[in-house]
Design an enzyme around this catalytic site. Structure first.
Site, PDB file in Angstrom:
ATOM      1  N   LYS A  13       0.832  -1.216   0.000  1.00  0.00           N
ATOM      2  CA  LYS A  13       0.000   0.000   0.000  1.00  0.00           C
ATOM      3  C   LYS A  13       0.863   1.262   0.000  1.00  0.00           C
ATOM      4  O   LYS A  13       0.644   2.176  -0.789  1.00  0.00           O
ATOM      5  CB  LYS A  13      -0.934   0.011   1.224  1.00  0.00           C
ATOM      6  CG  LYS A  13      -1.824  -1.215   1.326  1.00  0.00           C
ATOM      7  CD  LYS A  13      -2.719  -1.172   2.544  1.00  0.00           C
ATOM      8  CE  LYS A  13      -1.999  -1.194   3.878  1.00  0.00           C
ATOM      9  NZ  LYS A  13      -1.286  -2.466   4.172  1.00  0.00           N
ATOM     10  N   ARG A  88      -9.920   0.350   8.591  1.00  0.00           N
ATOM     11  CA  ARG A  88      -9.495  -0.996   8.965  1.00  0.00           C
ATOM     12  C   ARG A  88     -10.597  -1.768   9.696  1.00  0.00           C
ATOM     13  O   ARG A  88     -10.377  -2.939  10.047  1.00  0.00           O
ATOM     14  CB  ARG A  88      -8.275  -0.903   9.881  1.00  0.00           C
ATOM     15  CG  ARG A  88      -6.931  -1.091   9.178  1.00  0.00           C
ATOM     16  CD  ARG A  88      -5.859  -0.802  10.220  1.00  0.00           C
ATOM     17  NE  ARG A  88      -4.620  -1.485  10.056  1.00  0.00           N
ATOM     18  CZ  ARG A  88      -3.545  -0.937   9.465  1.00  0.00           C
ATOM     19  NH1 ARG A  88      -3.619   0.238   8.905  1.00  0.00           N
ATOM     20  NH2 ARG A  88      -2.408  -1.602   9.429  1.00  0.00           N
ATOM     21  N   ARG A 127      11.615  -4.954   5.324  1.00  0.00           N
ATOM     22  CA  ARG A 127      11.271  -3.558   5.016  1.00  0.00           C
ATOM     23  C   ARG A 127      12.157  -2.562   5.763  1.00  0.00           C
ATOM     24  O   ARG A 127      12.411  -2.720   6.945  1.00  0.00           O
ATOM     25  CB  ARG A 127       9.801  -3.317   5.404  1.00  0.00           C
ATOM     26  CG  ARG A 127       9.406  -1.842   5.400  1.00  0.00           C
ATOM     27  CD  ARG A 127       7.919  -1.655   5.293  1.00  0.00           C
ATOM     28  NE  ARG A 127       7.166  -2.107   6.446  1.00  0.00           N
ATOM     29  CZ  ARG A 127       5.828  -2.096   6.498  1.00  0.00           C
ATOM     30  NH1 ARG A 127       5.122  -1.680   5.450  1.00  0.00           N
ATOM     31  NH2 ARG A 127       5.211  -2.520   7.566  1.00  0.00           N
ATOM     32  N   ARG A 161      11.017  -0.263  11.379  1.00  0.00           N
ATOM     33  CA  ARG A 161       9.948  -0.067  12.354  1.00  0.00           C
ATOM     34  C   ARG A 161      10.033  -1.103  13.467  1.00  0.00           C
ATOM     35  O   ARG A 161      10.262  -2.277  13.202  1.00  0.00           O
ATOM     36  CB  ARG A 161       8.580  -0.171  11.653  1.00  0.00           C
ATOM     37  CG  ARG A 161       8.190   1.101  10.929  1.00  0.00           C
ATOM     38  CD  ARG A 161       7.023   0.895   9.997  1.00  0.00           C
ATOM     39  NE  ARG A 161       5.903   0.162  10.599  1.00  0.00           N
ATOM     40  CZ  ARG A 161       4.775  -0.086   9.957  1.00  0.00           C
ATOM     41  NH1 ARG A 161       4.611   0.351   8.717  1.00  0.00           N
ATOM     42  NH2 ARG A 161       3.809  -0.748  10.541  1.00  0.00           N
ATOM     43  N   ARG A 172      -0.816  -8.682  13.429  1.00  0.00           N
ATOM     44  CA  ARG A 172      -1.388  -7.727  12.476  1.00  0.00           C
ATOM     45  C   ARG A 172      -2.151  -8.435  11.366  1.00  0.00           C
ATOM     46  O   ARG A 172      -3.200  -7.962  10.907  1.00  0.00           O
ATOM     47  CB  ARG A 172      -0.268  -6.838  11.902  1.00  0.00           C
ATOM     48  CG  ARG A 172       0.166  -5.759  12.892  1.00  0.00           C
ATOM     49  CD  ARG A 172       1.602  -5.324  12.734  1.00  0.00           C
ATOM     50  NE  ARG A 172       1.874  -4.674  11.468  1.00  0.00           N
ATOM     51  CZ  ARG A 172       3.106  -4.484  10.976  1.00  0.00           C
ATOM     52  NH1 ARG A 172       4.161  -4.929  11.636  1.00  0.00           N
ATOM     53  NH2 ARG A 172       3.276  -3.864   9.845  1.00  0.00           N
TER      54      ARG A 172
END
Ligand code: ADP
Ligand code: ADP
Ligand code: ZN
Length: 214
Positions: A13, A88, A127, A161, A172
Site C-alpha cells: 500500500k 481498517r 522492510r 519499524r 497484524r
C-alpha cells in the site's frame, strides 16, 4: 479522485501510494504514518497508541477517524486522497462515509492488493525506509540503486519499524483477517472494488493500479 488502498500489512500500500503521490499529485493519508508521528512527538494520541501499535493491535476507531478528518479538512478540494491503512474496521468504514460527505468528497475506488499471507512476513521483516525522506525499501525486492544511499534524497541513514518483526506481523495479519477483510463486501455492494495481483513485481502492480485510475 478519492481511493482506498486495501490489503494486509506488507501488501504494498505504502509503496504504491508513494508513486501515485509523485505522478498524480494525490495526497497519501496513512493513519500508520500519522500515528508514528504522534508517537514520536509524544502527543496525547501518541502516548495512547504506542503500546497498542507495538503489540500489532488496532488503535481505537475514534482516534484514527479524527486524524483522517483533520487531514482532509486541511486539504484543498481539488487534491485527490489515497487512504492507506484506513479504514481498517466496519466502524471506520462508516465513519469515512460521513467524513467524506462532510468534505463534499466521494469514494471512487477501493483497490484491493491481493497477496499470499506467506509472502507477507518476508516483505515486512525485510522492510526499511530512509530516515530523512521516508522512501521505502526492501532488503531483497527494492534495494537503493547505490548501496547505503537513498535514491530520492541521498541520505545514508535508514530505519526499521519496531513493529516489523515476525511475532507482531502475525498479530497484524490476524487483525486484518478478523476486522479489515470483512469491510470488503460493503464496498463490493457499491461496485467500486477493483482487485490487483499484489504478488507481482512492484512495477507490474503499479501498472495494474494505473489501469484502474486512467
Ligand atoms: P504496506 O504499506 O502495505 O504495509 P509496503 O508498501 O510498505 O506495504 O511494502 C512492504 C515491503 O515490501 C517494503 O519493503 C516494500 O519495498 C516491499 N514491496 C512492496 N511491494 C512489493 C512487491 N510488489 N514485490 C516485492 N516487494 C514489495
Ligand atoms: P502496515 O503498513 O504494516 O499495514 P500501518 O503503518 O498501516 O501498517 O499501521 C501500523 C500500526 O498502526 C497498526 O498495526 C495499528 O496498530 C496502527 N494503525 C494504523 N492505521 C490504523 C487504523 N486505521 N486503525 C487502527 N489502527 C491503525
Ligand atoms: Zn531519502
Amino acid at each position: 479522485m478519492n481511493i482506498i488502498l486495501l490489503g494486509p500489512p506488507g501488501a504494498g500500500k505504502g509503496t504504491q501510494s508513494a508513486m501515485l503521490v509523485e505522478e498524480r499529485g494525490m495526497r497519501q493519508l496513512s493513519t500508520g504514518d500519522m500515528l508514528r508521528a504522534a508517537v514520536k512527538a509524544e502527543t496525547e494520541v501518541g502516548l495512547r497508541a504506542k503500546a497498542v501499535m507495538e503489540r500489532g493491535e488496532l488503535v481505537s476507531d475514534e482516534i484514527v477517524s479524527a486524524l483522517i478528518d483533520a487531514e482532509l479538512a486541511a486539504m484543498g478540494p481539488e487534491t485527490g486522497a489515497i487512504f492507506d491503512g484506513y479504514p481498517r474496521t466496519e466502524a471506520q468504514a462508516r465513519a469515512l462515509d460521513e467524513i467524506l460527505a462532510s468534505h463534499d468528497r466521494q469514494l471512487d475506488f477501493v483497490i484491493e492488493l491481493e497477496v499470499d499471507e506467506d509472502a507477507l512476513v518476508d516483505r515486512i521483516t525485510g522492510r526499511f525506509t530512509c530516515a530523512r525522506c521516508g522512501e521505502g525499501y526492501h532488503d531483497r525486492y527494492k534495494l537503493p540503486r547505490q548501496e547505503g544511499t537513498c535514491d530520492k534524497c541521498g541520505s545514508h541513514e535508514f530505519k526499521r519499524r519496531p513493529d516489523d518483526n515476525e511475532e507482531t506481523v502475525r498479530t497484524r495479519m490476524a487483525e486484518y483477517r478478523a476486522k479489515t477483510a470483512p469491510i470488503l463486501p460493503l464496498y463490493d455492494a457499491r461496485g467500486i472494488v477493483r482487485r490487483v495481483d499484489g504478488m507481482a513485481a512492484i512495477d507490474a502492480v503499479k501498472q495494474g493500479v494505473d489501469a484502474i485510475l486512467d
